[in-house]
Enzyme design. Structure first.
Site: not given
Ligand code: G6P
Length: 610
Positions: A76, A101
């Site tokens: 993403w 992350g």
């Protein structure tokens, strides 16, 4: 949001990785990739694609790529557009890495690595990690040591999985503020950011804690803490059933999940009440002793879960007489709140993985809260594991990005909490019995309101060409209006705002004209007459009203008012019941508009980055 799946085995693991990625698809992503080594050739191969996992799968099939060790990823986009180049895994010579992350100091590290001759081909923060591990790997012969040395230099959040062409039987992993779990198989082992990705191959898991590293081979796994001490951890058996993640006969997960609500509500209540009273040990063995001391409650959550918390504030103060504050986690985590004595800190989350909510919990643990409690749909999630008390909603897997059954089950869980605290204060035994009896009837009311589906489908046609909408509610229905507006925004991309209807005259009334649909939730209750006056103000200005009203409330259809009659229900469960037609409305509007209902643009199911 980003997902990781990895495996090391003696057989071909390509389809294990692809199935794992498919199981993580619901979290939202924009590209996917896989890195594999086939021990027969010892050659490291990458395959990436933008778009869906199905596109990656097709590419893999066409290429005939096979491997015994591999890592796969759904990305993403945060740093850099969704392109094949930016998709993971990232490679630095013989090292290949996937990362969930955000690395905050990546630019600095990138500049440093460039000085050592590394060339960057992506805009991502994650490529830096691949080069950094490679750089460290030159100084040591151990991939784990290189990963540790690299991780030490990273600022931010990460779940990392990597392997090297030099050793095609070793996966190394590390985590900080982003979940990772080791899956245990028979003569093969796996890794994933969510156990759900591996449920087709195992039900045995070992969770990695923050700051830990691990080596995984076909035969074994070893965990180490940040000081390199070996960590012994028991293997946990997943208790949940392997849930089917297909849509069954439904067109979308969202509509399937809306219709699953009677069952989800029933399951969430199961075993939590007895003799018409709630069983407060459902929150944990320590719960009664902790609840005895609670004087106020601080609720923290994000998105839909935040709306559930806002409903609970009305209930807590009204029924239990317990003061309550509710705040979005992204704000709370950076504030310095005044903590009153004996405050219970409550987090609400469907996934139990939301980065801001987890960070807020961590912050809270440093302060003098009485205890922490999480209301969560995933028992094995970091949020539950890090809280003193927990109540697991039994909504079952929620795949659609727009939360539906998770929200209504959260409301039930919160009502149980309100009763537990209220019975220590102003709530009478009769009131508790009445509330519990209404909760037990809830699945039946819920099934009845779902019968409105066809009516709402017809009404939804009025919204297809609209660009804006206004949602109104009063009292405890105001957060329900907020949730209705959020659903429309998320999946139909129509701008929606929600207001407590008493605030209309202080601004939003200026927006009202024949092009602005105004949606109101109007159950019976003390505030009904006040709401009616507010709606008159809208009608007088030519606004078109869509009123979800109690069948006995006396609303009538006319040119300006469309009434959707909702079966009469007890006031205590009305927020749950009135949520459902708003979910259906958002769903049908989105289908009419042809949007990607289950994976709306730019959104993710589990927001594991800040
Ligand atoms: C994302 C999802 C929302 C969800 C929010 C909080 O934004 O798209 O549906 O409400 O995260 O997630 P949580 O898992 O913490 O409830």
């Amino acid at each position: 949001m980003c997902g990781i799946v990895g495996a090391v085995a003696n057989r071909n693991i390509t389809q294990i990785l692809v199935e794992g990625l498919k199981r993580l698809e619901y979290r939202g992503y924009d590209s996917a990739g896989v890195g594999l080594i086939n021990r027969d050739s010892d050659k490291l191969e990458l395959c990436k694609s933008i778009g869906k996992v199905a596109d990656l799968d097709e590419k893999l099939c066409e290429s005939g790529l096979k491997g015994n060790i591999g890592i796969a990823h759904t990305r993403w986009a945060t740093h850099g557009k969704p392109t094949e180049e930016n998709a993971h895994p990232h490679r630095s010579n013989d090292i290949v890495v996937v990362h969930n992350g955000i690395i905050e100091n990546y630019q600095l590290l990138r500049d440093e690595l460039k000085k050592h001759g590394y060339e960057f081909i992506t805009q991502t923060d994650s490529e830096t990690i691949a080069h950094l591990i490679h750089f460290e790997f030159q100084k040591t012969d151990s991939l784990l040591q290189a990963l540790k040395a690299a991780a030490k230099q990273l600022k931010g959040a990460y779940a990392l999985a990597c392997f090297t062409e030099n050793n095609p039987d070793l996966l190394c992993i590390a985590r900080k503020d982003s979940p990772l779990v080791i899956g245990i198989g028979i003569e093969e082992n796996y890794v994933a950011s969510d156990p759900m990705a591996l449920r087709q191959v195992t039900d045995r898991f070992v969770h990695l804690e923050d700051g830990e590293f691990a080596e995984i081979t076909t035969a074994d796994f070893s965990i180490f803490d940040s000081e390199s001490n070996p960590v012994e951890r028991e293997i946990e058996l997943a208790k949940d059933n392997v849930e089917s993640i297909d849509k069954g006969t439904y067109r979308h997960y969202m509509i399937k999940e809306i219709f699953e609500q009677p069952k989800a509500l029933k399951n969430t209540l199961l075993g939590r009440t007895g003799d018409g009273c709630i069983l407060e040990e459902s929150f944990g063995a320590e719960a009664p002793a902790i609840f005895d001391q609670v004087k106020q409650v601080q609720i923290v959550a994000c998105g839909t879960s935040y709306h559930a918390g806002t409903v609970a504030k009305y209930w807590l103060e009204d029924w239990a007489g317990v003061p309550c504050s509710v705040e979005v986690a992204s704000e709370f985590r950076y504030r310095n709140p005044v903590v009153q004595d004996n405050t219970l800190f409550v987090t609400i989350s469907q996934s139990g993985q939301t980065a801001d909510t987890l960070a807020a919990l961590e912050e809270a643990k440093e302060k003098n809260y009485l205890a922490t409690l999480s209301i969560c749909n995933v028992a094995a999630s970091p949020l539950v594991r890090q809280s003193d008390l927990a109540l697991i909603t039994q909504a079952g897997a929620e795949i659609g990005v727009a939360s539906t059954k998770a929200f209504t089950t959260q409301l039930i869980a919160l009502q149980l909490l309100v009763i537990a605290l209220g019975r220590r204060g102003k709530m009478t035994a009769e009131k508790e019995k009445e509330l519990v009896s209404n909760l037990m009837d809830l699945p039946v009311f819920c099934a009845a309101v779902l019968q409105l589906n066809n009516t709402i489908l017809e009404v939804s046609n009025h919204f297809t060409e609209k660009h804006h909408s206004l949602f109104l509610g009063r009292g405890v229905q105001y957060p329900i209006a907020l949730e209705g507006a959020l659903k429309i925004k998320e999946i139909s991309y129509i701008h929606a705002e929600a207001y407590p209807s008493g605030e209309l005259k202080h601004g939003p009334l200026a927006l009202v004209d024949s092009d602005m649909p105004v949606i109101a939730v109007a159950p019976s209750g003390d505030l009904l007459e006040k709401l009616k006056s507010n709606l008159e103000e809208v009608a007088a200005r030519g606004g078109k009203l869509y009123v979800f009203a109690d069948e006995n409330a006396g609303f009538r259809n006319d040119d300006q008012v469309i009434v959707i009659n909702v079966p009469h229900c007890p006031e205590s469960i009305a927020p749950i019941i009135y949520t459902i037609p708003l979910q259906l409305l958002a769903y049908h509007v989105a289908v009419n508009k042809g949007t990607d209902v289950d994976q709306p643009r730019n959104l993710a199911k589990s927001v594991t980055v800040e």
